[in-house]
Design a protein around this motif. Sequence first.
Motif, PDB file in Angstrom:
ATOM      1  N   TYR A 157     -16.711   6.253   0.429  1.00 51.35           N
ATOM      2  CA  TYR A 157     -15.714   6.469  -0.622  1.00 51.35           C
ATOM      3  C   TYR A 157     -16.154   5.939  -1.978  1.00 51.35           C
ATOM      4  CZ  TYR A 157     -12.567   8.059   3.003  1.00 51.35           C
ATOM      5  OH  TYR A 157     -12.010   8.774   4.023  1.00 51.35           O
ATOM      6  N   GLY A 158     -17.261   5.204  -2.047  1.00 54.91           N
ATOM      7  CA  GLY A 158     -17.900   4.905  -3.327  1.00 54.91           C
ATOM      8  C   GLY A 158     -17.236   3.862  -4.192  1.00 54.91           C
ATOM      9  N   PHE A 159     -16.352   3.026  -3.661  1.00 55.31           N
ATOM     10  CA  PHE A 159     -15.753   1.997  -4.503  1.00 55.31           C
ATOM     11  C   PHE A 159     -16.503   0.687  -4.345  1.00 55.31           C
ATOM     12  CE2 PHE A 159     -13.400   1.832  -0.505  1.00 55.31           C
ATOM     13  CZ  PHE A 159     -13.372   0.478  -0.216  1.00 55.31           C
ATOM     14  N   ARG A 160     -16.439  -0.157  -5.364  1.00 54.43           N
ATOM     15  CA  ARG A 160     -17.111  -1.459  -5.350  1.00 54.43           C
ATOM     16  C   ARG A 160     -16.127  -2.617  -5.263  1.00 54.43           C
ATOM     17  NH1 ARG A 160     -22.213  -1.817  -7.602  1.00 54.43           N
ATOM     18  NH2 ARG A 160     -22.081  -4.024  -7.043  1.00 54.43           N
ATOM     19  N   SER A 161     -14.897  -2.429  -5.749  1.00 56.72           N
ATOM     20  CA  SER A 161     -13.923  -3.513  -5.707  1.00 56.72           C
ATOM     21  C   SER A 161     -12.559  -2.943  -5.368  1.00 56.72           C
ATOM     22  CB  SER A 161     -13.874  -4.266  -7.043  1.00 56.72           C
ATOM     23  OG  SER A 161     -13.611  -3.375  -8.104  1.00 56.72           O
ATOM     24  N   SER A 162     -11.683  -3.819  -4.853  1.00 55.06           N
ATOM     25  CA  SER A 162     -10.361  -3.363  -4.449  1.00 55.06           C
ATOM     26  C   SER A 162      -9.365  -4.501  -4.590  1.00 55.06           C
ATOM     27  CB  SER A 162     -10.376  -2.867  -2.998  1.00 55.06           C
ATOM     28  OG  SER A 162     -10.609  -3.949  -2.113  1.00 55.06           O
ATOM     29  N   ALA A 163      -8.088  -4.132  -4.612  1.00 56.23           N
ATOM     30  CA  ALA A 163      -6.998  -5.109  -4.645  1.00 56.23           C
ATOM     31  C   ALA A 163      -5.933  -4.661  -3.668  1.00 56.23           C
ATOM     32  CB  ALA A 163      -6.422  -5.232  -6.053  1.00 56.23           C
ATOM     33  N   ALA A 164      -5.481  -5.588  -2.837  1.00 53.42           N
ATOM     34  CA  ALA A 164      -4.376  -5.347  -1.912  1.00 53.42           C
ATOM     35  C   ALA A 164      -3.199  -6.183  -2.396  1.00 53.42           C
ATOM     36  CB  ALA A 164      -4.767  -5.717  -0.487  1.00 53.42           C
ATOM     37  N   ILE A 165      -2.127  -5.510  -2.863  1.00 52.06           N
ATOM     38  CA  ILE A 165      -1.009  -6.195  -3.498  1.00 52.06           C
ATOM     39  C   ILE A 165       0.225  -6.078  -2.607  1.00 52.06           C
ATOM     40  CG2 ILE A 165       0.426  -6.313  -5.575  1.00 52.06           C
ATOM     41  CD1 ILE A 165      -2.332  -4.207  -6.234  1.00 52.06           C
ATOM     42  N   PRO A 166       0.749  -7.202  -2.095  1.00 54.17           N
ATOM     43  CA  PRO A 166       1.952  -7.112  -1.259  1.00 54.17           C
ATOM     44  C   PRO A 166       3.148  -6.662  -2.099  1.00 54.17           C
ATOM     45  CG  PRO A 166       1.440  -9.404  -1.749  1.00 54.17           C
ATOM     46  CD  PRO A 166       0.300  -8.589  -2.282  1.00 54.17           C
ATOM     47  N   ILE A 167       3.933  -5.746  -1.552  1.00 56.95           N
ATOM     48  CA  ILE A 167       5.159  -5.280  -2.214  1.00 56.95           C
ATOM     49  C   ILE A 167       6.296  -6.126  -1.661  1.00 56.95           C
ATOM     50  CG2 ILE A 167       6.660  -3.301  -2.595  1.00 56.95           C
ATOM     51  CD1 ILE A 167       4.242  -1.500  -2.104  1.00 56.95           C
ATOM     52  N   VAL A 168       6.753  -7.059  -2.470  1.00 51.74           N
ATOM     53  CA  VAL A 168       7.703  -8.072  -2.001  1.00 51.74           C
ATOM     54  C   VAL A 168       8.876  -8.155  -2.950  1.00 51.74           C
ATOM     55  CG1 VAL A 168       7.993 -10.505  -1.414  1.00 51.74           C
ATOM     56  CG2 VAL A 168       5.806  -9.393  -0.980  1.00 51.74           C
ATOM     57  N   HIS A 169      10.063  -8.332  -2.382  1.00 45.05           N
ATOM     58  CA  HIS A 169      11.255  -8.619  -3.180  1.00 45.05           C
ATOM     59  C   HIS A 169      12.196  -9.459  -2.344  1.00 45.05           C
ATOM     60  CE1 HIS A 169      14.306  -8.222  -6.259  1.00 45.05           C
ATOM     61  NE2 HIS A 169      15.183  -7.868  -5.328  1.00 45.05           N
ATOM     62  N   GLU A 170      12.592 -10.591  -2.925  1.00 47.15           N
ATOM     63  CA  GLU A 170      13.554 -11.472  -2.251  1.00 47.15           C
ATOM     64  C   GLU A 170      13.123 -11.779  -0.822  1.00 47.15           C
ATOM     65  OE1 GLU A 170      15.917 -12.878  -3.715  1.00 47.15           O
ATOM     66  OE2 GLU A 170      16.286 -11.717  -5.537  1.00 47.15           O
ATOM     67  N   ASP A 171      11.846 -12.185  -0.669  1.00 46.81           N
ATOM     68  CA  ASP A 171      11.290 -12.593   0.619  1.00 46.81           C
ATOM     69  C   ASP A 171      11.140 -11.456   1.618  1.00 46.81           C
ATOM     70  OD1 ASP A 171      11.015 -15.221  -0.182  1.00 46.81           O
ATOM     71  OD2 ASP A 171      13.012 -15.780   0.512  1.00 46.81           O
ATOM     72  N   THR A 172      11.365 -10.230   1.204  1.00 43.65           N
ATOM     73  CA  THR A 172      11.161  -9.093   2.098  1.00 43.65           C
ATOM     74  C   THR A 172       9.890  -8.361   1.688  1.00 43.65           C
ATOM     75  OG1 THR A 172      13.514  -8.790   2.522  1.00 43.65           O
ATOM     76  CG2 THR A 172      12.089  -6.890   2.903  1.00 43.65           C
ATOM     77  N   VAL A 173       8.993  -8.150   2.675  1.00 42.79           N
ATOM     78  CA  VAL A 173       7.756  -7.420   2.430  1.00 42.79           C
ATOM     79  C   VAL A 173       7.989  -5.953   2.775  1.00 42.79           C
ATOM     80  CG1 VAL A 173       5.312  -7.196   3.021  1.00 42.79           C
ATOM     81  CG2 VAL A 173       6.374  -9.457   2.965  1.00 42.79           C
ATOM     82  N   TYR A 174       7.950  -5.101   1.747  1.00 39.80           N
ATOM     83  CA  TYR A 174       8.151  -3.674   1.958  1.00 39.80           C
ATOM     84  C   TYR A 174       6.857  -2.954   2.321  1.00 39.80           C
ATOM     85  CZ  TYR A 174      12.821  -4.168  -0.002  1.00 39.80           C
ATOM     86  OH  TYR A 174      14.120  -4.530  -0.220  1.00 39.80           O
ATOM     87  N   GLY A 175       5.751  -3.596   2.136  1.00 42.98           N
ATOM     88  CA  GLY A 175       4.467  -2.966   2.437  1.00 42.98           C
ATOM     89  C   GLY A 175       3.375  -3.554   1.569  1.00 42.98           C
TER      90      GLY A 175
END
Length: 765
Positions: A484-502
């Motif tokens: 896929y040719g990428f060199r860097s990435s970021a994984a960002i938790p989707i969070v609101h009020e202690d709930t992780v939506y993904g």
Amino acid sequence: MLGPDGHVRTWNAGAEQIKGYAADDVLGEHVSTFYTDSDREAGVPQANLAAAADEGSIEDEGWRVRADGSRFWATVTLTAIRDDDGDLRGYAKVTRDMTDRREREREVRRDRDLLDRDLEKYQNRYRTLVEHFPNGAVALVDQDLRYITFGGAPEGETDVTRGDLEGAPLRDALPREIAEVVVPRYEAALDGEMSEFEDTIDDRVYQFHFIPVRDDDGNVFAAIGMSQDITEQKERERKLEESEYRYQTLVDNFPNGIVALFDEDFRYLIAGGELYEAFDVSPDDTIGNTLYDRSTAEEIELLEPHYRAALNGDTRSFEVEYADRTLQFWVVPVTDESGEVFAGMAMSQDVTERKNRERELDRQREQLAALNDLNAVVRSITDEVIARSTREEIEQVVCEHLAAAESYLFAWIGDVDVASQTVTMRAEAGVEGYLDGITISADPDDDRSKGPTGRAILEREIQTTQDIRADTRHDPWRSHIEEYGFRSSAAIPIVHEDTVYGVLNVYAERPNAFEGQERAVISQLGEVVGHAIAATERKRALMSDEVVELQFRIRDVFGALDVGVPTTGTITLDHTVPIEDDEYLVYGSATPDAVDSVRALVEALPHWLGVTFRTDRGKPKFELRLSEPPVLSTVASLGGSVENVVIEDGDYRMTLHVAPGSDVRNLIDAVQSAYPDAELLKHRQITRHDDTAERVRQVLTTDLTDRQRATLEAAYHAGFFEWPRDASGEAVAESLDIASATFHQHLRKAQQRVFRSLLSTSEST
């Protein structure tokens, strides 16, 4: 040079090349060191020294072996050196590489054999050889000093042809002044003696070689004489000597680099510069050697075309990465007063620091451009997600905006499948099939959860990969993701009020994309998207007629919470208002015998910060402030509501409503984690009837008095409720022709009845 005792006194570069020993290793050693073991055992070295002392000089020839294993035909001369009194002062031992000359003699011998069998055939073959003799003349003469054949470049420059010379006596064919020089040399060659010398004729410098030609029995039957015009070569040598003097100061003091002067054979004539010390090499290791002597194949392949271009008059500039350094090279022609190129100069400087600064500036410019791009993307995403009505639309918009940005390749959003504890894709843009064939886990005991996505979900913090090639966290999926040719990435938790939506995953083609400000800005997307999803869920819950109702009970809640207060009376928590920093205001009521229980709960529970009581129609009412309550934040993040909480005679009952499709399992886990003794009494879907509009109409048409309705309408239309106000209470009262106090009394009662109809809880069925 040897001392009278046979020990080495001087040792030149040629000896080092042949024997493989540096001067420092052999000075003072006896010459026998360089003979074979068998020669030393037979006493050959000492016998040779004695013979040279007796005879003045001895000579030997034969095959020798260099230090690198290659063979060469050598002529070795050992000469005794005596002073004026005849005393022995030492020996001069000279070894000369005669391989080329022996090869020429061998070729001439082959030609002599041919001559003996068929002179005409031999002459024809030899003509092919002499026709290609460069920049000079070559002649073969017989024992009678007659030309056998003749050729070379000078023939085309005179009126003399090969036909004029073949068979002609040497003395008759040559001018007298030339014959006086060369005839004795031919005669010596016919006697078996080789010779070479230089002479100037008509202002031109010639180099002469005279070689005896032998048959297979070693008998001399002819002689070869060769002459080459070396005027230009001598002139180049003179210019090079002048250049060495002229450029020596530059070479010795060349700052932070290396400079070298080389001739047409790519032989280094002078070399120096400060950078030699950095590479732990001496200029003496370079001077006298050619490009080919001490360079690797890669270095030769790189430098040779540039050196050749400089000798052709071109200037070259290029950069080389070498030994963790960046070197800037310049290769330039060296010309004389007339502009003619006679040498080349190679210069290199260490520009590592400058290149690092340039790379850092480029990286900063790239990061700034990416940051500006990202800020624009975040703003557009923020504007877009507010207008979206479903979670699916929000997630797709986020991925599409990121994939369309110049700074990023693609993006996808996934969440956790509760049953399998693996990550499934919910939305993507810019790439298809990224998760095909790979599994990402959210189980901390699974190695497949150690990657950025799994860690972002488990730790609820952004995880970045600055260079995938060096990041071992990607190893379980490396064979899949490299395409896929990428060199860097970021994984960002989707969070609101202690709930992780993904988790939101973003990928960039450049390394180190997600650091500094760019990391800080993109991490905010998790909060933005989480807030938008939570708002959408809340809106869906409020607008939906269908809700999921959960009812819990805790028996003897005061005992379960270890609060020593009476268990009599009734406490109700009627309404919850979220404020900021995870704090809430809860409004409720208590029977008189339960007031002390409320105060005891504030003292006992850390998240019950304080309570304020008031009396409403003789019944105690209270306002309770909570901080980070374990259940309310989860309910709020799912868009749900606390319908009612009742503590009666020590038993606790709580009813919650959330929209269908919400993560009900997460909510149940949150309640039972906060209150281990909580029992789930009901879990059902119900239909609720919202009669808010009907109740408001009833208040306005029936419940308000005429004076109250008139006061409310006059205040609204006069701008009393604007900020800043368009009209004061006194002005509105005056227009109604009533006292100011009467106006405020009617207005307050009207507002109370309208707000009660809006904010009171509707009935459920």
